[in-house]
Write a protein that holds these residues in place. Sequence first.
Motif, PDB file in Angstrom:
ATOM      1  N   ASP A 145       0.830  -1.212   0.000  1.00 29.90           N
ATOM      2  CA  ASP A 145       0.000   0.000   0.000  1.00 29.90           C
ATOM      3  C   ASP A 145       0.865   1.263   0.000  1.00 29.90           C
ATOM      4  N   ILE A 146       1.951   1.208   0.769  1.00 28.82           N
ATOM      5  CA  ILE A 146       2.849   2.370   0.825  1.00 28.82           C
ATOM      6  C   ILE A 146       3.510   2.605  -0.532  1.00 28.82           C
ATOM      7  N   LEU A 147       4.007   1.500  -1.119  1.00 32.04           N
ATOM      8  CA  LEU A 147       4.693   1.637  -2.408  1.00 32.04           C
ATOM      9  C   LEU A 147       3.740   2.076  -3.509  1.00 32.04           C
ATOM     10  N   ALA A 148       2.479   1.645  -3.406  1.00 30.96           N
ATOM     11  CA  ALA A 148       1.499   2.048  -4.414  1.00 30.96           C
ATOM     12  C   ALA A 148       1.244   3.547  -4.385  1.00 30.96           C
ATOM     13  N   ALA A 149       1.413   4.145  -3.220  1.00 30.56           N
ATOM     14  CA  ALA A 149       1.142   5.584  -3.083  1.00 30.56           C
ATOM     15  C   ALA A 149       2.354   6.447  -3.405  1.00 30.56           C
ATOM     16  N   VAL A 150       3.513   5.811  -3.577  1.00 31.77           N
ATOM     17  CA  VAL A 150       4.728   6.579  -3.876  1.00 31.77           C
ATOM     18  C   VAL A 150       4.676   7.087  -5.321  1.00 31.77           C
ATOM     19  N   SER A 151       5.100   8.361  -5.537  1.00 32.15           N
ATOM     20  CA  SER A 151       5.072   8.931  -6.890  1.00 32.15           C
ATOM     21  C   SER A 151       6.189   8.394  -7.768  1.00 32.15           C
ATOM     22  N   ASP A 152       7.313   7.981  -7.158  1.00 36.08           N
ATOM     23  CA  ASP A 152       8.382   7.360  -7.938  1.00 36.08           C
ATOM     24  C   ASP A 152       7.983   5.942  -8.319  1.00 36.08           C
ATOM     25  N   GLY A 153       8.499   5.490  -9.443  1.00 38.50           N
ATOM     26  CA  GLY A 153       8.246   4.115  -9.837  1.00 38.50           C
ATOM     27  C   GLY A 153       9.123   3.147  -9.049  1.00 38.50           C
ATOM     28  N   ILE A 154       8.542   2.045  -8.615  1.00 37.78           N
ATOM     29  CA  ILE A 154       9.269   1.040  -7.847  1.00 37.78           C
ATOM     30  C   ILE A 154       9.089  -0.307  -8.532  1.00 37.78           C
ATOM     31  N   ILE A 155      10.197  -0.942  -8.900  1.00 37.62           N
ATOM     32  CA  ILE A 155      10.175  -2.297  -9.448  1.00 37.62           C
ATOM     33  C   ILE A 155      11.089  -3.146  -8.569  1.00 37.62           C
TER      34      ILE A 155
ATOM     35  N   ARG B   3      13.718 -12.321 -11.571  1.00 39.58           N
ATOM     36  CA  ARG B   3      12.283 -12.241 -11.845  1.00 39.58           C
ATOM     37  C   ARG B   3      11.724 -10.924 -11.309  1.00 39.58           C
ATOM     38  N   ILE B   4      10.764 -10.380 -12.038  1.00 43.31           N
ATOM     39  CA  ILE B   4      10.082  -9.164 -11.582  1.00 43.31           C
ATOM     40  C   ILE B   4       8.975  -9.579 -10.626  1.00 43.31           C
ATOM     41  N   LEU B   5       9.135  -9.191  -9.349  1.00 40.44           N
ATOM     42  CA  LEU B   5       8.174  -9.581  -8.321  1.00 40.44           C
ATOM     43  C   LEU B   5       7.073  -8.550  -8.118  1.00 40.44           C
ATOM     44  N   PHE B   6       7.426  -7.267  -8.316  1.00 44.12           N
ATOM     45  CA  PHE B   6       6.460  -6.217  -7.977  1.00 44.12           C
ATOM     46  C   PHE B   6       6.750  -4.961  -8.802  1.00 44.12           C
TER      47      PHE B   6
ATOM     48  N   HIS C 261       5.962   3.221 -18.042  1.00 48.34           N
ATOM     49  CA  HIS C 261       6.289   2.335 -19.150  1.00 48.34           C
ATOM     50  C   HIS C 261       5.101   2.119 -20.073  1.00 48.34           C
ATOM     51  N   GLY C 262       3.989   2.792 -19.793  1.00 47.99           N
ATOM     52  CA  GLY C 262       2.804   2.623 -20.621  1.00 47.99           C
ATOM     53  C   GLY C 262       2.175   1.243 -20.483  1.00 47.99           C
ATOM     54  N   CYS C 263       2.327   0.636 -19.305  1.00 44.75           N
ATOM     55  CA  CYS C 263       1.814  -0.724 -19.072  1.00 44.75           C
ATOM     56  C   CYS C 263       0.620  -0.687 -18.119  1.00 44.75           C
ATOM     57  N   GLU C 264      -0.198  -1.736 -18.224  1.00 43.97           N
ATOM     58  CA  GLU C 264      -1.346  -1.876 -17.325  1.00 43.97           C
ATOM     59  C   GLU C 264      -1.093  -2.909 -16.242  1.00 43.97           C
ATOM     60  N   THR C 265      -0.296  -3.942 -16.549  1.00 38.26           N
ATOM     61  CA  THR C 265      -0.005  -4.996 -15.578  1.00 38.26           C
ATOM     62  C   THR C 265       1.487  -5.247 -15.535  1.00 38.26           C
ATOM     63  N   ILE C 266       1.893  -5.961 -14.471  1.00 38.12           N
ATOM     64  CA  ILE C 266       3.304  -6.313 -14.344  1.00 38.12           C
ATOM     65  C   ILE C 266       3.751  -7.173 -15.514  1.00 38.12           C
ATOM     66  N   ALA C 267       2.851  -8.020 -16.003  1.00 41.05           N
ATOM     67  CA  ALA C 267       3.193  -8.893 -17.118  1.00 41.05           C
ATOM     68  C   ALA C 267       3.598  -8.100 -18.353  1.00 41.05           C
ATOM     69  N   ASP C 268       3.024  -6.873 -18.501  1.00 45.86           N
ATOM     70  CA  ASP C 268       3.388  -6.038 -19.654  1.00 45.86           C
ATOM     71  C   ASP C 268       4.844  -5.574 -19.580  1.00 45.86           C
TER      72      ASP C 268
END
Length: 500
Positions: free
Chosen positions: A20-30, A37-40, A49-56
């Motif tokens: 929840d905290i990371l979702a509210a951060v304005s910077d991108g977090i991967i 592997r990309i976990l989050f 990145h113009g993506c809708e899901t992590i899979a993109d």
Amino acid sequence: MTKADQEPVPVADSHELLRDILAAVSDGIIILAEDGRILFANPAALTMHGCETIADLGVSAKDYDRRFDLRFRDGRELERKATPMARLARGESFHDVVVEVRRRGMSEPDWIHRERGLILDRQDDGPAFRILVIADATETFEAEERFESMFNANPAPALIVRLDDLRYVRVNEGFLELSGWDRDQIIGHTLYELDILAEAERRDQAKSLLKAGETIPQMEAELPLPSGATKLVLLAGHPAEMPNNEQCMIFTFADLEPRRRAEQALRQSEERFATAFRFAPVPMLLTSLEGQRILNVNHAFLALTDWGYESVVGRRPADIELFESGKVRREIEERVAEAGAFRGYELNLKTRDGSLLTCLASAETVTINGQYCILSAFQDISDRKRTELDLIAAIEGAMQDSSWLSQKIMDRLAALRTPVAPMGSAVSSVELTRREREVLILITQGKSDEAIADALGLKRNTVRNHVARLYAKIDAHSRAEAIIWARDRGHHLGSDPGHE
């Protein structure tokens, strides 16, 4: 503290809280696992990145690098093994890597990212996480590019100094052309190394305002050049905030060397004029166009009139009664006002002791030191005039004593003072306008300017202008000369123009 406050948050709940905290951060977090592997990815990272899901984004760092093309800001391609994602997957941390990001196959970058990689070590034998923090710098760099484009396109020479350390951070082509410096000799160097204010008109004020980050008003300065010489410029400083939030001072310049060269040339020209005026053998007088005040006289004028320099300069011709009468003076002023110049006007000039000298006067409007003036020159014809009068008196005496002396012989005797030009000369081929011929015929009939004006239905000033142009064409300086010229060429024949 309650018992609930002392109990640790369950692991599952802490993960949810972190998400929840990371979702509210304005910077991108991967977040990557140790195996790449990309976990989050939080929403900001997906948006960047113009993506809708992590899979993109891709399932792993390698998959990410296959989907997105990364380049340096200067356009150089970034090898896949050197991308921030690949470096992070290898367990390498880094700071402030700026890259252009575009979807694979696209020609233009979609975003500009400022990225840094963080490695979180294992805790209690738990997994180690690799975190990519992304800041969207697209707008910032686009703003810088727009500023850079406008700055370089500005025709006015300009420099930008960063106020924190007084280093030059920008220079446009206009300044390089103005100064002859190379870009590398300026960018990164300080104001102390290339001191553009060292020879400023108000140096201390300019440096004080620069230190305070305030506007530096326009002032003249000597700009140092690579050769060691200087160039006269007009400079001004304007505080500004750069797109990267740096506080700077923009210096603009105008080249004053052409003005300085023009002023030097004008000064030299005026000095040459002053020397030629002072020692010219022709008596000359310089008066102001407005106010008709005498500004200067030359040695020949003082010798002709016997006036002293201090007695004349600063006064008006009327004050010293320079001319025979006020009527003559006013007529001269009118001629200059109407035509700006005149040639060969016969008048009587009064000397210091009151005697009169018959002169041919010519005048021209000139500009001296930015002031409109009248430059007048005088030719003393007193001796020639006396000879003419003596000759006319002798002819008149002969006419009284000898009735057999014809008018034609009298004309020929009078013509001795102005011999007729040989056939084919410039004088014999003078072409007069119809109006000038009419005026000349009436002059030969002894009519005054007023009578000519009445006969032709013209104003008196217009007649005077015609007479002046006529005199200039036939090289005559008086009515007597004009009459002789006309009679020798047959212009006295014909009917009165006023009664045609």
